[in-house]
Design a protein around this motif. Structure first.
Motif, PDB file in Angstrom:
ATOM      1  N   SER A 103       0.726  -1.195  -0.064  1.00 26.79           N
ATOM      2  CA  SER A 103       0.222   0.054   0.049  1.00 26.79           C
ATOM      3  C   SER A 103       0.674   1.169   0.090  1.00 26.79           C
ATOM      4  N   LEU A 104       2.012   1.138   0.784  1.00 22.86           N
ATOM      5  CA  LEU A 104       2.897   2.348   0.641  1.00 22.86           C
ATOM      6  C   LEU A 104       3.520   2.599  -0.565  1.00 22.86           C
ATOM      7  N   LEU A 106       2.130   1.996  -3.658  1.00 27.32           N
ATOM      8  CA  LEU A 106       1.095   2.547  -4.449  1.00 27.32           C
ATOM      9  C   LEU A 106       0.776   4.025  -4.165  1.00 27.32           C
ATOM     10  N   THR A 107       0.908   4.362  -2.691  1.00 24.68           N
ATOM     11  CA  THR A 107       0.859   5.631  -2.362  1.00 24.68           C
ATOM     12  C   THR A 107       2.130   6.405  -3.016  1.00 24.68           C
ATOM     13  N   LEU A 108       3.183   5.866  -2.785  1.00 25.75           N
ATOM     14  CA  LEU A 108       4.374   6.789  -3.509  1.00 25.75           C
ATOM     15  C   LEU A 108       4.261   6.726  -4.925  1.00 25.75           C
ATOM     16  N   ASP A 110       1.613   7.375  -6.442  1.00 27.66           N
ATOM     17  CA  ASP A 110       0.446   8.492  -6.790  1.00 27.66           C
ATOM     18  C   ASP A 110       0.845   9.958  -6.363  1.00 27.66           C
ATOM     19  N   LEU A 111       2.152   9.814  -5.782  1.00 32.90           N
ATOM     20  CA  LEU A 111       2.468  10.865  -5.129  1.00 32.90           C
ATOM     21  C   LEU A 111       2.602  12.275  -6.116  1.00 32.90           C
ATOM     22  N   ALA A 114      -0.646  14.112  -6.426  1.00 34.48           N
ATOM     23  CA  ALA A 114      -1.068  14.904  -5.511  1.00 34.48           C
ATOM     24  C   ALA A 114      -0.200  15.834  -5.238  1.00 34.48           C
ATOM     25  N   ARG A 166       0.648   3.234 -13.396  1.00 33.76           N
ATOM     26  CA  ARG A 166      -0.347   3.308 -13.382  1.00 33.76           C
ATOM     27  C   ARG A 166      -1.371   2.733 -14.640  1.00 33.76           C
TER      28      ARG A 166
END
Length: 292
Positions: A103-104, A106-108, A110-111, A114, A166
């Motif tokens: 999950s981390l 995936l978050t990175l 998408d960073l 954002a 992505r």
């Protein structure tokens, strides 16, 4: 049977819009595209050629413009392959394996979506600037990151690295692991499975992500503007060169250089449409084969 047919007819009639509604929606969509896409695009080429073809060609062939084109191509030539490798590795790991920190990761990925590109550029200034974390050491060793090609490449890599990953992650997840597991059970190694099974199955999605990554790399402005220093003829990419020409009221040259980016956008759109068509065609073929 008659009741079922009547019910089906009633449902289709209830969901079918009157012709005037469809025509109004089509008119609104075409008006929006004309106002916000076709008119600005036509204006760019009109202003670029307003003073004649000779002025247009001179603006593109000018030394600073050629330097901006060269630097833009260098940044794209480095960042796109780097993001290609990262995107394939990240997508393969996320879609095919379960591990702690998924999950981390995936978050990175998408960073950059954002965070504002300007903020990402400022982060590089805080890291590599004269008063930054690594600034004194870089100065002592005569290594230039900011206001040089390495800083521009780093900023470009940061803002573009989500695109390939992505595009591939949902595609690989939808395909599942059955073919890879079958290949491994038949004695294939990890690399053989990747090259002969996984990548051929996602080739159109991979190409689609590369096209979007390249378009963003060549058109990036915010992050590159912060780390470039705007040194004319040295650290200006095409978008930065357009800004400088426009601020100097050299509108003909500014629009001439901007037309290169507009042409890139049209080529990207054409390539994107071609890949989408091929990708959709392959999906329809697979569905038909399974149905048969």
């Amino acid at each position: 049977m008659t009741a079922a047919i009547a019910l089906s007819t009633a449902r289709s009639a209830s969901t079918e819009e009157p012709p005037w509604v469809r025509w109004c929606l089509i008119f609104l969509a075409l008006s929006f595209l004309t106002l916000f896409l076709f008119v600005p695009l036509a204006t760019v080429f009109h202003q670029a050629l307003k003073k004649g073809v000779a002025v247009y060609l001179n603006a593109i062939a000018e030394a600073d413009a050629l330097s901006a084109i060269r630097l833009t191509l260098i940044a794209a030539a480095i960042s796109v392959p780097a993001n290609l490798v990262f995107g394939v590795a990240a997508a393969w790991a996320i879609a095919k394996f379960e591990f702690r920190g998924k999950s981390l990761l995936l978050t990175l990925i998408d960073l950059p979506f954002a965070v504002s590109p300007v903020i990402s550029g400022l982060i590089y200034v805080l890291m590599f600037g004269a008063q930054g974390w690594f600034g004194p050491w870089l100065q002592a060793n005569d290594i230039h990151i900011l206001f040089a090609v390495p800083g521009i490449v780093l900023a470009t890599v940061f803002v573009t690295f989500p695109f390939v990953a992505r595009e591939l992650i949902p595609l690989m997840q939808a395909q599942g692991n059955d073919e890879e597991e079958a290949a491994i059970s038949l004695g294939a190694s990890g690399w053989q499975t990747l090259w002969r099974v996984t990548l051929p199955n996602v080739k159109w999605g991979l190409l689609y992500g590369v096209i979007l990554c390249n378009a963003r790399a060549m058109g990036e402005f915010g992050a590159v503007s912060v780390v470039s220093g705007h040194i004319r003829g040295m650290t200006n990419t095409l978008p930065l060169h357009v800004e400088i020409l426009y601020n100097e009221y050299n509108f003909a040259a500014a629009f001439a250089v901007a037309s290169i980016l507009a042409l890139l956008a049209l080529v990207t759109l054409a390539a994107k449409t071609y890949v989408e068509w091929h990708f959709g065609h392959d999906e329809r073929t697979i569905i038909q084969e399974h149905a048969a």
